[in-house]
Design a protein around this motif. Structure first.
Motif: not given
Length: 106
Positions: A47-67
């Protein structure tokens, strides 16, 4: 000279202002990973990691790819990897000063 709105710049830097977020960035700096793999790397909770990933995506630092049922996260591009490396290079020079700094203000 490139002009960036200071508020936008602060939102971007906010992505780098948390230990867990920086650990996530380091975890995926070279290879994309699922949330479960990142959780394992950081010995954290999903849960904590997912919340931080959301922040990082929002800041444009991280992208996700669905597989299939998995989402693989990676650092957005080489510029972000270069930024993370540059932070390390700068810290080599100022590490002692930063470690002794007690005058952080918000």
């Amino acid at each position: 000279m490139l002009q960036v709105d200071i508020d936008t710049k602060m939102k971007f830097l906010h992505g780098l202002s948390n230990k867990t977020r920086v650990q996530i960035l380091e975890s995926i700096k070279e290879d994309e990973k699922t949330v479960s793999q990142i959780v394992q790397d950081l010995n954290g909770n999903q849960s904590n990691i997912s919340q931080h990933l959301t922040c990082l995506k929002g800041c444009g630092l991280v992208v996700g790819r669905q597989d299939g049922k998995y989402v693989y996260y990676r650092v957005r591009n080489q510029l972000v990897r270069d930024l993370l490396t540059m932070i390390d290079v700068v810290l080599e020079d100022v590490e002692k000063d930063v470690a002794c700094c007690d005058s952080h203000i918000d």
